[in-house]
Design a protein around this motif. Structure first.
Motif, mmCIF file in Angstrom:
data_model
loop_
_atom_site.group_PDB
_atom_site.id
_atom_site.type_symbol
_atom_site.label_atom_id
_atom_site.label_comp_id
_atom_site.label_asym_id
_atom_site.label_seq_id
_atom_site.Cartn_x
_atom_site.Cartn_y
_atom_site.Cartn_z
ATOM 1 N N ARG A 1 0.843 -1.188 0.000
ATOM 2 C CA ARG A 1 0.000 0.000 0.000
ATOM 3 C C ARG A 1 0.884 1.247 0.000
ATOM 4 N NH1 ARG A 1 -2.855 1.832 5.159
ATOM 5 N NH2 ARG A 1 -1.026 3.160 5.124
ATOM 6 N N PRO A 2 1.462 1.566 -1.195
ATOM 7 C CA PRO A 2 2.277 2.782 -1.261
ATOM 8 C C PRO A 2 1.448 3.936 -0.707
ATOM 9 C CG PRO A 2 2.137 1.679 -3.401
ATOM 10 C CD PRO A 2 1.201 0.965 -2.492
ATOM 11 N N THR A 3 2.034 4.687 0.205
ATOM 12 C CA THR A 3 1.264 5.682 0.948
ATOM 13 C C THR A 3 1.768 7.086 0.659
ATOM 14 O OG1 THR A 3 0.748 4.077 2.651
ATOM 15 C CG2 THR A 3 0.651 6.393 3.306
ATOM 16 N N GLU A 4 0.913 7.874 0.040
ATOM 17 C CA GLU A 4 1.316 9.238 -0.331
ATOM 18 C C GLU A 4 1.495 10.097 0.922
ATOM 19 O OE1 GLU A 4 -1.147 11.097 -3.318
ATOM 20 O OE2 GLU A 4 -0.375 13.065 -2.742
ATOM 21 N N LEU A 5 2.616 10.783 0.980
ATOM 22 C CA LEU A 5 2.914 11.620 2.143
ATOM 23 C C LEU A 5 2.514 13.059 1.839
ATOM 24 C CD1 LEU A 5 6.332 9.918 2.947
ATOM 25 C CD2 LEU A 5 4.115 9.469 3.998
ATOM 26 N N ALA A 6 2.168 13.790 2.896
ATOM 27 C CA ALA A 6 1.479 15.069 2.679
ATOM 28 C C ALA A 6 2.354 16.154 2.042
ATOM 29 C CB ALA A 6 0.918 15.559 4.007
ATOM 30 N N ASP A 7 3.613 16.231 2.429
ATOM 31 C CA ASP A 7 4.404 17.394 2.032
ATOM 32 C C ASP A 7 5.293 17.095 0.828
ATOM 33 O OD1 ASP A 7 5.539 20.092 3.875
ATOM 34 O OD2 ASP A 7 6.499 19.491 1.998
ATOM 35 N N GLU A 8 5.141 17.875 -0.222
ATOM 36 C CA GLU A 8 5.882 17.597 -1.463
ATOM 37 C C GLU A 8 7.374 17.854 -1.325
ATOM 38 O OE1 GLU A 8 3.956 19.589 -4.672
ATOM 39 O OE2 GLU A 8 2.072 18.545 -4.265
ATOM 40 N N ASN A 9 7.751 18.680 -0.350
ATOM 41 C CA ASN A 9 9.183 18.975 -0.183
ATOM 42 C C ASN A 9 9.851 18.054 0.818
ATOM 43 O OD1 ASN A 9 9.088 21.241 -1.932
ATOM 44 N ND2 ASN A 9 7.999 22.304 -0.294
ATOM 45 N N SER A 10 9.124 17.741 1.877
ATOM 46 C CA SER A 10 9.792 17.036 2.974
ATOM 47 C C SER A 10 9.045 15.782 3.399
ATOM 48 C CB SER A 10 9.926 17.988 4.168
ATOM 49 O OG SER A 10 8.633 18.452 4.538
ATOM 50 N N GLY A 11 8.363 15.122 2.450
ATOM 51 C CA GLY A 11 7.527 13.956 2.786
ATOM 52 C C GLY A 11 8.241 12.886 3.596
ATOM 53 N N ILE A 12 9.405 12.429 3.103
ATOM 54 C CA ILE A 12 10.117 11.341 3.787
ATOM 55 C C ILE A 12 10.719 11.859 5.098
ATOM 56 C CG2 ILE A 12 12.098 9.748 3.631
ATOM 57 C CD1 ILE A 12 9.804 8.908 1.764
ATOM 58 N N LYS A 13 11.227 13.073 5.072
ATOM 59 C CA LYS A 13 11.803 13.650 6.303
ATOM 60 C C LYS A 13 10.729 13.793 7.382
ATOM 61 C CE LYS A 13 14.503 17.169 5.851
ATOM 62 N NZ LYS A 13 14.882 18.533 5.392
ATOM 63 N N ASP A 14 9.536 14.224 6.987
ATOM 64 C CA ASP A 14 8.444 14.347 7.967
ATOM 65 C C ASP A 14 8.049 12.981 8.508
ATOM 66 O OD1 ASP A 14 8.331 17.055 7.611
ATOM 67 O OD2 ASP A 14 6.609 17.013 6.254
ATOM 68 N N TRP A 15 8.035 11.986 7.620
ATOM 69 C CA TRP A 15 7.673 10.627 8.076
ATOM 70 C C TRP A 15 8.680 10.168 9.141
ATOM 71 C CZ3 TRP A 15 9.575 5.792 8.783
ATOM 72 C CH2 TRP A 15 8.648 4.768 8.993
ATOM 73 N N ILE A 16 9.958 10.402 8.862
ATOM 74 C CA ILE A 16 10.985 9.995 9.836
ATOM 75 C C ILE A 16 10.791 10.750 11.151
ATOM 76 C CG2 ILE A 16 13.476 10.001 10.320
ATOM 77 C CD1 ILE A 16 13.936 9.628 7.282
ATOM 78 N N SER A 17 10.533 12.052 11.056
ATOM 79 C CA SER A 17 10.356 12.853 12.288
ATOM 80 C C SER A 17 9.164 12.368 13.103
ATOM 81 C CB SER A 17 10.135 14.324 11.959
ATOM 82 O OG SER A 17 11.211 14.809 11.215
ATOM 83 N N MET A 18 8.124 11.949 12.395
ATOM 84 C CA MET A 18 6.913 11.517 13.118
ATOM 85 C C MET A 18 7.071 10.120 13.712
ATOM 86 S SD MET A 18 3.670 12.412 13.717
ATOM 87 C CE MET A 18 2.671 11.489 14.854
ATOM 88 N N PHE A 19 7.651 9.202 12.936
ATOM 89 C CA PHE A 19 7.585 7.794 13.343
ATOM 90 C C PHE A 19 8.926 7.169 13.721
ATOM 91 C CE2 PHE A 19 3.912 8.146 10.276
ATOM 92 C CZ PHE A 19 2.908 8.010 11.221
ATOM 93 N N ALA A 20 10.032 7.784 13.332
ATOM 94 C CA ALA A 20 11.312 7.090 13.509
ATOM 95 C C ALA A 20 12.342 7.947 14.249
ATOM 96 C CB ALA A 20 11.848 6.663 12.128
ATOM 97 N N GLU A 21 11.859 8.920 15.007
ATOM 98 C CA GLU A 21 12.776 9.836 15.686
ATOM 99 C C GLU A 21 13.663 9.108 16.703
ATOM 100 O OE1 GLU A 21 12.805 12.871 14.367
ATOM 101 O OE2 GLU A 21 14.254 13.746 15.753
#
Ligand code: BEZ
Length: 260
Positions: free
Chosen positions: A190-210
């Protein structure tokens, strides 16, 4: 953060990661709540799905380990009961017809305890409907994160194992050992679209993998997040949008008495 327990930030969760509960909506169709049923939402987060289930059921209780998320849920849905409780260790006096869980059980390392708690808190013939990260979940992001940590000599951090991502074979076996009958099990991409076009992966890491950054020098943290995002561009940036490589498992099982 001084341990590996993720500290949830309800604002960031609701603002940029609402896909967590948006994707959970069709799991409610599998749950198929009935108007005479008492249902537990295990790992309810800020309560959006608990609210939807509660519109169809007699009574719904949401539990979550995070006091911040439960406070947010209570403020949004004051007519629903929410409690801070741990998925590995919970007990209610009155048993449930069904237990629902979306995007939570991969955080529960002691999965045997969570399965036992679900079993003990269900009525006989009660049902679980659960979805969470399956084998290979977010492996593109996490592999690069481990590599970037390792290349800067953060060996302990690179070996951190935060999640439980089983195959359906592994999880179904655990459920059967605990006394469940597995009716349905699916493992899907289930490829999951992330909200921010500039920092999508960085935001994901900040939210879930800090937690991977505990003990990492401040000046390396942003550098590593940038490197991870940049390095996985080819796989995760599609038509200008960031996608996380989610793989989910979805399982329905029934609590049954011993069968021969
Ligand atoms: C997931 O929903 O699959 C997930 C979320 C955060 C961390 C890891 C997995």
């Amino acid at each position: 953060m001084n341990d590996t327990t993720t500290k949830w930030k309800p604002e960031l969760y609701n603002e940029k990661h609402s896909f967590v509960y948006n994707y959970g909506e069709n799991l409610i169709e599998l749950l198929d709540p009935k108007e005479n049923e008492r249902i537990l939402d295990l790992g309810c987060g800020s309560g959006q799905l608990t609210f939807k289930i509660n519109e169809l059921a007699k009574e719904t209780i949401g539990i979550d380990k995070s006091a911040e998320m439960i406070a947010d849920a209570k403020s949004k849905f004051p007519n629903i009961e929410f409690q801070v409780k741990d998925a590995e260790n919970f007990k209610f006096d009155k048993k449930f017809d069904s237990i629902f869980s979306n995007a939570t059980l991969h955080w529960v390392k002691n999965y045997k305890n969570s399965i036992k708690c679900m079993y003990e808190n269900l009525k006989s013939n009660g049902k679980i409907v659960v979805e969470f990260g399956g084998k290979g979940n977010v492996q593109t992001i996490v592999k690069q994160l481990r590599d970037s940590l390792k290349s800067r000599d953060y060996i302990k951090q690179s070996e951190l194992n935060l999640w439980y991502f089983p195959s359906i074979g592994e999880y179904s076996t655990e459920l059967e050992l605990a006394g469940f009958r597995v009716l349905f099990a699916e493992h899907y991409n289930r490829p999951t679209e992330l909200a921010d076009e500039n920092s999508g992966i960085k935001d994901w890491i900040s939210m879930f993998a800090e937690s991977f950054f505990i003990g990492v020098a401040e000046n390396h943290i942003e550098e590593i997040k940038n490197e991870v995002q940049e390095s996985i561009k080819e796989k995760c940036l599609i038509d200008g949008k960031w996608f996380a490589d989610y793989k989910r498992i979805r399982v329905i099982a029934i609590k049954q008495k011993n069968v021969c």
